[in-house]
Scaffold this motif. Structure first.
Motif, PDB file in Angstrom:
ATOM      1  N   CYS A  22       0.806  -1.215   0.000  1.00 46.97           N
ATOM      2  CA  CYS A  22       0.000   0.000   0.000  1.00 46.97           C
ATOM      3  C   CYS A  22       0.837   1.262   0.000  1.00 46.97           C
ATOM      4  CB  CYS A  22      -0.913   0.005   1.219  1.00 46.97           C
ATOM      5  SG  CYS A  22      -2.072  -1.358   1.216  1.00 46.97           S
ATOM      6  N   SER A  23       2.124   1.151  -0.239  1.00 44.37           N
ATOM      7  CA  SER A  23       2.965   2.334  -0.125  1.00 44.37           C
ATOM      8  C   SER A  23       3.363   2.901  -1.475  1.00 44.37           C
ATOM      9  CB  SER A  23       4.224   1.998   0.675  1.00 44.37           C
ATOM     10  OG  SER A  23       4.989   1.065  -0.049  1.00 44.37           O
ATOM     11  N   ASN A  24       2.575   2.644  -2.492  1.00 44.34           N
ATOM     12  CA  ASN A  24       2.940   3.160  -3.798  1.00 44.34           C
ATOM     13  C   ASN A  24       2.284   4.499  -4.103  1.00 44.34           C
ATOM     14  OD1 ASN A  24       0.450   2.104  -4.008  1.00 44.34           O
ATOM     15  ND2 ASN A  24       0.778   1.095  -5.968  1.00 44.34           N
ATOM     16  N   GLY A  25       1.821   5.213  -3.093  1.00 43.55           N
ATOM     17  CA  GLY A  25       1.308   6.555  -3.293  1.00 43.55           C
ATOM     18  C   GLY A  25       2.428   7.488  -3.710  1.00 43.55           C
ATOM     19  N   SER A  26       2.081   8.566  -4.398  1.00 44.03           N
ATOM     20  CA  SER A  26       3.076   9.488  -4.903  1.00 44.03           C
ATOM     21  C   SER A  26       3.820  10.145  -3.759  1.00 44.03           C
ATOM     22  CB  SER A  26       2.395  10.558  -5.739  1.00 44.03           C
ATOM     23  OG  SER A  26       1.712   9.968  -6.815  1.00 44.03           O
ATOM     24  N   ASN A  27       5.116  10.260  -3.916  1.00 44.42           N
ATOM     25  CA  ASN A  27       5.918  11.028  -2.990  1.00 44.42           C
ATOM     26  C   ASN A  27       5.910  12.469  -3.486  1.00 44.42           C
ATOM     27  OD1 ASN A  27       7.862  12.303  -1.516  1.00 44.42           O
ATOM     28  ND2 ASN A  27       9.404  10.693  -1.770  1.00 44.42           N
ATOM     29  N   PRO A  28       5.364  13.408  -2.710  1.00 45.01           N
ATOM     30  CA  PRO A  28       5.236  14.782  -3.196  1.00 45.01           C
ATOM     31  C   PRO A  28       6.547  15.385  -3.687  1.00 45.01           C
ATOM     32  CG  PRO A  28       4.047  14.491  -1.140  1.00 45.01           C
ATOM     33  CD  PRO A  28       4.821  13.214  -1.394  1.00 45.01           C
ATOM     34  N   GLU A  29       7.673  14.974  -3.125  1.00 47.56           N
ATOM     35  CA  GLU A  29       8.961  15.539  -3.535  1.00 47.56           C
ATOM     36  C   GLU A  29       9.390  15.063  -4.922  1.00 47.56           C
ATOM     37  OE1 GLU A  29      11.566  14.545  -0.360  1.00 47.56           O
ATOM     38  OE2 GLU A  29      10.433  15.725   1.097  1.00 47.56           O
ATOM     39  N   ASP A  30       8.811  13.984  -5.407  1.00 52.41           N
ATOM     40  CA  ASP A  30       9.184  13.438  -6.708  1.00 52.41           C
ATOM     41  C   ASP A  30       8.271  13.920  -7.837  1.00 52.41           C
ATOM     42  OD1 ASP A  30      11.158  12.007  -5.452  1.00 52.41           O
ATOM     43  OD2 ASP A  30       9.939  10.201  -5.251  1.00 52.41           O
ATOM     44  N   LEU A  31       7.247  14.685  -7.498  1.00 54.61           N
ATOM     45  CA  LEU A  31       6.274  15.085  -8.507  1.00 54.61           C
ATOM     46  C   LEU A  31       6.809  16.235  -9.349  1.00 54.61           C
ATOM     47  CD1 LEU A  31       3.057  14.918  -6.333  1.00 54.61           C
ATOM     48  CD2 LEU A  31       4.042  13.159  -7.803  1.00 54.61           C
ATOM     49  N   VAL A  32       6.382  16.280 -10.601  1.00 48.89           N
ATOM     50  CA  VAL A  32       6.801  17.334 -11.508  1.00 48.89           C
ATOM     51  C   VAL A  32       5.570  17.996 -12.111  1.00 48.89           C
ATOM     52  CG1 VAL A  32       8.986  16.208 -12.082  1.00 48.89           C
ATOM     53  CG2 VAL A  32       6.959  15.733 -13.453  1.00 48.89           C
ATOM     54  N   ALA A  33       5.744  19.242 -12.529  1.00 48.03           N
ATOM     55  CA  ALA A  33       4.644  19.950 -13.179  1.00 48.03           C
ATOM     56  C   ALA A  33       4.412  19.349 -14.556  1.00 48.03           C
ATOM     57  CB  ALA A  33       4.984  21.429 -13.311  1.00 48.03           C
ATOM     58  N   VAL A  34       3.169  19.331 -14.989  1.00 49.46           N
ATOM     59  CA  VAL A  34       2.854  18.819 -16.317  1.00 49.46           C
ATOM     60  C   VAL A  34       1.942  19.799 -17.043  1.00 49.46           C
ATOM     61  CG1 VAL A  34       3.080  16.372 -15.788  1.00 49.46           C
ATOM     62  CG2 VAL A  34       0.886  17.493 -15.486  1.00 49.46           C
ATOM     63  N   THR A  35       2.056  19.791 -18.342  1.00 52.28           N
ATOM     64  CA  THR A  35       1.128  20.516 -19.193  1.00 52.28           C
ATOM     65  C   THR A  35       0.393  19.480 -20.021  1.00 52.28           C
ATOM     66  OG1 THR A  35       2.582  22.435 -19.271  1.00 52.28           O
ATOM     67  CG2 THR A  35       0.900  22.259 -21.002  1.00 52.28           C
ATOM     68  N   VAL A  36      -0.917  19.562 -20.032  1.00 50.51           N
ATOM     69  CA  VAL A  36      -1.734  18.591 -20.737  1.00 50.51           C
ATOM     70  C   VAL A  36      -2.596  19.321 -21.753  1.00 50.51           C
ATOM     71  CG1 VAL A  36      -3.511  16.807 -20.479  1.00 50.51           C
ATOM     72  CG2 VAL A  36      -1.815  17.150 -18.676  1.00 50.51           C
ATOM     73  N   ALA A  37      -2.561  18.846 -22.992  1.00 47.11           N
ATOM     74  CA  ALA A  37      -3.429  19.428 -24.018  1.00 47.11           C
ATOM     75  C   ALA A  37      -4.880  19.107 -23.699  1.00 47.11           C
ATOM     76  CB  ALA A  37      -3.067  18.863 -25.391  1.00 47.11           C
ATOM     77  N   LYS A  38      -5.725  20.102 -23.794  1.00 45.93           N
ATOM     78  CA  LYS A  38      -7.149  19.868 -23.520  1.00 45.93           C
ATOM     79  C   LYS A  38      -7.716  18.805 -24.462  1.00 45.93           C
ATOM     80  CE  LYS A  38      -8.254  24.466 -21.696  1.00 45.93           C
ATOM     81  NZ  LYS A  38      -8.948  25.743 -21.952  1.00 45.93           N
ATOM     82  N   SER A  39      -7.176  18.759 -25.676  1.00 45.47           N
ATOM     83  CA  SER A  39      -7.683  17.800 -26.654  1.00 45.47           C
ATOM     84  C   SER A  39      -7.365  16.344 -26.268  1.00 45.47           C
ATOM     85  CB  SER A  39      -7.109  18.107 -28.040  1.00 45.47           C
ATOM     86  OG  SER A  39      -5.693  18.062 -28.000  1.00 45.47           O
ATOM     87  N   ASP A  40      -6.451  16.150 -25.314  1.00 49.71           N
ATOM     88  CA  ASP A  40      -6.117  14.797 -24.854  1.00 49.71           C
ATOM     89  C   ASP A  40      -7.051  14.302 -23.749  1.00 49.71           C
ATOM     90  OD1 ASP A  40      -4.012  14.673 -26.612  1.00 49.71           O
ATOM     91  OD2 ASP A  40      -2.476  15.162 -25.107  1.00 49.71           O
ATOM     92  N   ILE A  41      -7.929  15.167 -23.287  1.00 48.83           N
ATOM     93  CA  ILE A  41      -8.814  14.793 -22.172  1.00 48.83           C
ATOM     94  C   ILE A  41     -10.209  14.528 -22.732  1.00 48.83           C
ATOM     95  CG2 ILE A  41      -9.730  15.496 -19.942  1.00 48.83           C
ATOM     96  CD1 ILE A  41      -7.311  17.501 -19.855  1.00 48.83           C
ATOM     97  N   PRO A  42     -10.656  13.294 -22.689  1.00 47.04           N
ATOM     98  CA  PRO A  42     -11.950  12.966 -23.293  1.00 47.04           C
ATOM     99  C   PRO A  42     -13.127  13.575 -22.518  1.00 47.04           C
ATOM    100  CG  PRO A  42     -11.043  11.055 -22.162  1.00 47.04           C
ATOM    101  CD  PRO A  42      -9.995  12.116 -22.111  1.00 47.04           C
ATOM    102  N   VAL A  43     -14.127  14.028 -23.252  1.00 48.08           N
ATOM    103  CA  VAL A  43     -15.355  14.512 -22.613  1.00 48.08           C
ATOM    104  C   VAL A  43     -16.045  13.318 -21.946  1.00 48.08           C
ATOM    105  CG1 VAL A  43     -17.622  15.567 -22.993  1.00 48.08           C
ATOM    106  CG2 VAL A  43     -15.626  16.363 -24.305  1.00 48.08           C
ATOM    107  N   GLY A  44     -16.422  13.496 -20.693  1.00 48.03           N
ATOM    108  CA  GLY A  44     -17.039  12.399 -19.942  1.00 48.03           C
ATOM    109  C   GLY A  44     -16.013  11.443 -19.358  1.00 48.03           C
ATOM    110  N   GLY A  45     -14.744  11.825 -19.400  1.00 48.11           N
ATOM    111  CA  GLY A  45     -13.682  10.964 -18.881  1.00 48.11           C
ATOM    112  C   GLY A  45     -12.550  11.800 -18.335  1.00 48.11           C
ATOM    113  N   GLY A  46     -11.339  11.281 -18.485  1.00 43.06           N
ATOM    114  CA  GLY A  46     -10.195  12.015 -17.963  1.00 43.06           C
ATOM    115  C   GLY A  46      -8.906  11.262 -18.198  1.00 43.06           C
ATOM    116  N   VAL A  47      -7.820  11.843 -17.709  1.00 45.76           N
ATOM    117  CA  VAL A  47      -6.504  11.227 -17.837  1.00 45.76           C
ATOM    118  C   VAL A  47      -5.804  11.296 -16.484  1.00 45.76           C
ATOM    119  CG1 VAL A  47      -6.256  11.787 -20.290  1.00 45.76           C
ATOM    120  CG2 VAL A  47      -5.407  13.391 -18.571  1.00 45.76           C
TER     121      VAL A  47
END
Ligand code: FES
Length: 127
Positions: A22-47
């Motif tokens: 159960c310890s595979n949660g994200s470590n906040p220190e390892d996270l990076v900023a991301v930019t996601v194209a809106k066109s990659d996110i399906p309507v009625g869903g997500g990524v």
């Protein structure tokens, strides 16, 4: 019959296995900023963007929401957005793409909201 020492050792091994599981949660220190194209996110869903610990959904056209990818049950990272919601494969919790509330499984608390920056054609999340 097991000795007290054997019982303590087996209990420690079980506890260690549970932590690993159960310890595979994200470590906040390892996270990076991301930019996601809106066109990659399906309507009625997500990524899911595990590298930044965020789930971005589009419940209806033009409405984008951000949630933390850390499951509120035992802190596994959710890995996919399915037809029925944001899914955590560790124990089967499902969360709403509209407000992050749990809709099935053992989780009882909603996913946390994440602020998204609208760049026009894309969205940015800074961890
Ligand atoms: S950690 Fe997500 S369902 Fe248990």
């Amino acid at each position: 019959m097991s000795t007290r020492r054997e019982l303590l050792a087996s209990g420690a091994a079980i506890a260690a296995a549970m932590l690993v599981g159960c310890s595979n949660g994200s470590n906040p220190e390892d996270l990076v900023a991301v930019t996601v194209a809106k066109s990659d996110i399906p309507v009625g869903g997500g990524v899911v963007r595990a590298e930044s610990g965020v789930v971005i959904t589009q419940p209806e056209a033009g409405t984008f929401l951000g949630f933390t990818s850390v499951c509120t049950h035992q802190q596994c990272d959710v890995r996919e957005v399915r037809e029925d919601g944001i899914y955590c494969a560790c124990h089967g919790s499902l969360f709403s793409i509209t407000d992050g509330s749990p809709t099935a499984g053992p989780a009882s608390a909603p996913l946390g909201f994440v602020v998204l920056v609208d760049n026009g054609d894309s969205l940015t999340h800074t961890p």
